[in-house]
Design an enzyme around this catalytic site. Structure first.
Site, PDB file in Angstrom:
ATOM      1  N   ASN A  10       0.867  -1.180   0.000  1.00 25.08           N
ATOM      2  CA  ASN A  10       0.000   0.000   0.000  1.00 25.08           C
ATOM      3  C   ASN A  10       0.905   1.232   0.000  1.00 25.08           C
ATOM      4  O   ASN A  10       1.501   1.559   1.024  1.00 25.08           O
ATOM      5  CB  ASN A  10      -0.882  -0.034   1.258  1.00 25.08           C
ATOM      6  CG  ASN A  10      -1.688   1.242   1.419  1.00 25.08           C
ATOM      7  OD1 ASN A  10      -1.773   2.062   0.504  1.00 25.08           O
ATOM      8  ND2 ASN A  10      -2.285   1.410   2.587  1.00 25.08           N
ATOM      9  N   TRP A  11       1.007   1.875  -1.149  1.00 17.49           N
ATOM     10  CA  TRP A  11       1.933   3.014  -1.259  1.00 17.49           C
ATOM     11  C   TRP A  11       1.350   4.298  -0.676  1.00 17.49           C
ATOM     12  O   TRP A  11       2.017   5.302  -0.596  1.00 17.49           O
ATOM     13  CB  TRP A  11       2.323   3.230  -2.737  1.00 17.49           C
ATOM     14  CG  TRP A  11       3.103   2.094  -3.322  1.00 17.49           C
ATOM     15  CD1 TRP A  11       3.434   0.915  -2.717  1.00 17.49           C
ATOM     16  CD2 TRP A  11       3.674   2.025  -4.639  1.00 17.49           C
ATOM     17  NE1 TRP A  11       4.167   0.115  -3.575  1.00 17.49           N
ATOM     18  CE2 TRP A  11       4.321   0.767  -4.765  1.00 17.49           C
ATOM     19  CE3 TRP A  11       3.694   2.883  -5.746  1.00 17.49           C
ATOM     20  CZ2 TRP A  11       4.986   0.366  -5.927  1.00 17.49           C
ATOM     21  CZ3 TRP A  11       4.347   2.489  -6.906  1.00 17.49           C
ATOM     22  CH2 TRP A  11       4.991   1.246  -7.000  1.00 17.49           C
ATOM     23  N   HIS A  95      -9.378   0.765   4.935  1.00 15.02           N
ATOM     24  CA  HIS A  95      -8.095   0.966   5.628  1.00 15.02           C
ATOM     25  C   HIS A  95      -8.329   1.872   6.841  1.00 15.02           C
ATOM     26  O   HIS A  95      -9.149   2.790   6.785  1.00 15.02           O
ATOM     27  CB  HIS A  95      -7.077   1.595   4.664  1.00 15.02           C
ATOM     28  CG  HIS A  95      -5.692   1.586   5.236  1.00 15.02           C
ATOM     29  ND1 HIS A  95      -5.249   2.537   6.114  1.00 15.02           N
ATOM     30  CD2 HIS A  95      -4.662   0.727   5.065  1.00 15.02           C
ATOM     31  CE1 HIS A  95      -4.001   2.257   6.460  1.00 15.02           C
ATOM     32  NE2 HIS A  95      -3.627   1.156   5.838  1.00 15.02           N
ATOM     33  N   GLU A  97      -6.739   4.255   8.003  1.00 15.34           N
ATOM     34  CA  GLU A  97      -6.552   5.693   7.758  1.00 15.34           C
ATOM     35  C   GLU A  97      -7.809   6.295   7.138  1.00 15.34           C
ATOM     36  O   GLU A  97      -8.164   7.442   7.412  1.00 15.34           O
ATOM     37  CB  GLU A  97      -5.314   5.910   6.866  1.00 15.34           C
ATOM     38  CG  GLU A  97      -4.033   5.699   7.672  1.00 15.34           C
ATOM     39  CD  GLU A  97      -2.842   5.231   6.860  1.00 15.34           C
ATOM     40  OE1 GLU A  97      -2.835   5.387   5.632  1.00 15.34           O
ATOM     41  OE2 GLU A  97      -1.903   4.705   7.492  1.00 15.34           O
ATOM     42  N   GLU A 167      -5.263  -5.611  10.467  1.00 13.32           N
ATOM     43  CA  GLU A 167      -4.287  -4.543  10.683  1.00 13.32           C
ATOM     44  C   GLU A 167      -4.585  -3.838  12.002  1.00 13.32           C
ATOM     45  O   GLU A 167      -5.405  -2.902  12.031  1.00 13.32           O
ATOM     46  CB  GLU A 167      -4.373  -3.528   9.546  1.00 13.32           C
ATOM     47  CG  GLU A 167      -4.031  -4.086   8.195  1.00 13.32           C
ATOM     48  CD  GLU A 167      -3.378  -3.027   7.313  1.00 13.32           C
ATOM     49  OE1 GLU A 167      -2.252  -3.273   6.877  1.00 13.32           O
ATOM     50  OE2 GLU A 167      -3.976  -1.967   7.091  1.00 13.32           O
ATOM     51  N   GLY A 173       2.497   1.740  10.843  1.00 10.99           N
ATOM     52  CA  GLY A 173       3.415   2.871  10.733  1.00 10.99           C
ATOM     53  C   GLY A 173       4.122   3.225  12.028  1.00 10.99           C
ATOM     54  O   GLY A 173       4.728   4.285  12.147  1.00 10.99           O
ATOM     55  N   SER A 214       3.626  -2.643  10.315  1.00  6.18           N
ATOM     56  CA  SER A 214       5.076  -2.623  10.530  1.00  6.18           C
ATOM     57  C   SER A 214       5.775  -3.916  10.113  1.00  6.18           C
ATOM     58  O   SER A 214       6.730  -4.362  10.744  1.00  6.18           O
ATOM     59  CB  SER A 214       5.405  -2.268  11.993  1.00  6.18           C
ATOM     60  OG  SER A 214       4.909  -0.972  12.296  1.00  6.18           O
ATOM     61  N   GLY A 235       2.846  -1.261   4.333  1.00  5.70           N
ATOM     62  CA  GLY A 235       2.855   0.172   4.039  1.00  5.70           C
ATOM     63  C   GLY A 235       4.267   0.657   3.779  1.00  5.70           C
ATOM     64  O   GLY A 235       4.804   0.519   2.677  1.00  5.70           O
ATOM     65  N   GLY A 236       4.902   1.205   4.813  1.00  7.60           N
ATOM     66  CA  GLY A 236       6.220   1.837   4.674  1.00  7.60           C
ATOM     67  C   GLY A 236       7.237   1.015   3.908  1.00  7.60           C
ATOM     68  O   GLY A 236       7.919   1.529   3.008  1.00  7.60           O
TER      69      GLY A 236
HETATM   70  C1  PEP Z   1      -0.701  -0.152   6.178  1.00  3.53           C
HETATM   71  O1  PEP Z   1      -0.843   1.050   6.050  1.00  3.53           O
HETATM   72  O2  PEP Z   1      -1.563  -0.912   5.704  1.00  3.53           O
HETATM   73  C2  PEP Z   1       0.467  -0.649   6.898  1.00  3.53           C
HETATM   74  C3  PEP Z   1       0.466  -1.888   7.298  1.00  3.53           C
HETATM   75  O3  PEP Z   1       1.476   0.241   7.108  1.00  3.53           O
HETATM   76  P1  PEP Z   1       2.948  -0.097   7.714  1.00  3.53           P
HETATM   77  O4  PEP Z   1       3.444  -1.332   7.039  1.00  3.53           O
HETATM   78  O5  PEP Z   1       3.775   1.118   7.390  1.00  3.53           O
HETATM   79  O6  PEP Z   1       2.766  -0.296   9.184  1.00  3.53           O
END
Ligand code: PEP
Length: 252
Positions: A10-11, A95, A97, A167, A173, A214, A235-236
């Site tokens: 997920n960018w 998601h 966010e 998640e 993050g 993460s 994500g990251g």
């Molecule tokens: C995400 O946003 O779906 C996610 C898992 O982010 P991160 O890997 O950065 O924790």
């Protein structure tokens, strides 16, 4: 039941179209070298068209990060399921966010999942508890209620039509991933039984359930070693070619 692992990136709101193309080109050879794992990237909407050309027949799937449930009309700024399906095979829905920053409700998530399925897209449905809910011992209750709210009344043509991503909001993050064991227990005792209640045991055993929060190339293998964890939503670490390829390799 054998479930093909899925590693999804997920960018988020990162990368111009030119940057997105460069990143996809950088990771493509490494991703293509990983067999037995489905790979998926979800760039910003502006990059979907060029990336769909680059990734066509590449073995790497493309997904959007959101959609709206109506087919067309006066919905400024939104993308319809049909618009997304022109370029994508998958779409991330619900998601945390979007839920926390953009006020997306369980009812919105339900309509989006149904609309995505009707357009032939595979939703990656995100569910997860906040830190406060986790500390109050409510993780199981939150997960089953989010899943039921998103999916009740929605039929699936097959177990492959939907992906669920667990998640925990506190792990996204933050660099503080959940433990693989805790995650496996929640998936085994809560997520899969809730899915079985909705779709029956056979479909629930065939549905892929990812972990997100993460994940990186160093910790991914420990998650993928767990029988209930069928891949990751990243994500990251999906913004770094070597990290994302490393995660895909760990799933292979
Ligand atoms: C995400 O946003 O779906 C996610 C898992 O982010 P991160 O890997 O950065 O924790």
């Amino acid at each position: 039941m054998a479930r093909t692992p899925l590693v999804a990136g997920n960018w988020k709101m990162n990368k111009t179209t030119a940057e997105a193309l460069r990143l996809a080109e950088e990771m493509l050879p490494g991703l293509q070298a990983v067999a037995g794992v489905e790979k998926l990237v979800c760039p910003p909407a502006t990059a979907l068209m060029p990336l769909s050309a680059l990734l066509h027949n590449s073995g790497v799937a493309l997904g959007a990060q959101n959609l709206y449930w109506e087919d067309s009309g006066a919905y400024t700024g939104e993308l319809s399921p049909g618009m997304v399906a022109e370029f994508c095979q998958y779409v991330i829905i619900g998601h945390s966010e979007r839920r926390a920053l953009f006020g997306e409700t369980d009812a919105d998530v339900q309509r989006k999942v149904a609309a995505a399925l009707a357009a032939g897209l595979r939703p990656v449905l995100c569910v997860g508890e906040t830190l406060q809910q986790n500390e109050a011992g409510q993780a199981a209750e939150v997960l089953s209620s989010q899943l039921r709210a998103a999916l009740e009344g929605t039929q699936l043509s097959s177990a492959g039509a939907l992906v669920v991503a667990y998640e925990p909001v506190w792990a996204i993050g933050t660099g503080k991933a959940a433990t693989p064991e805790q995650t496996n227990t929640l998936l085994r005792n809560v997520v899969r039984p809730t899915l079985a209640g909705l779709y029956g045991e056979a479909v629930a055993q065939g549905l892929r359930v990812l972990y997100g929060g993460s994940v990186n190339a160093a910790n991914a293998a420990d998650f993928f070693a767990m029988p209930e964890i069928d891949g990751a939503l990243v994500g990251g670490a999906s913004l770094k070619a070597d990290e994302f390829v490393g995660i895909a390799k760990a799933a292979g």
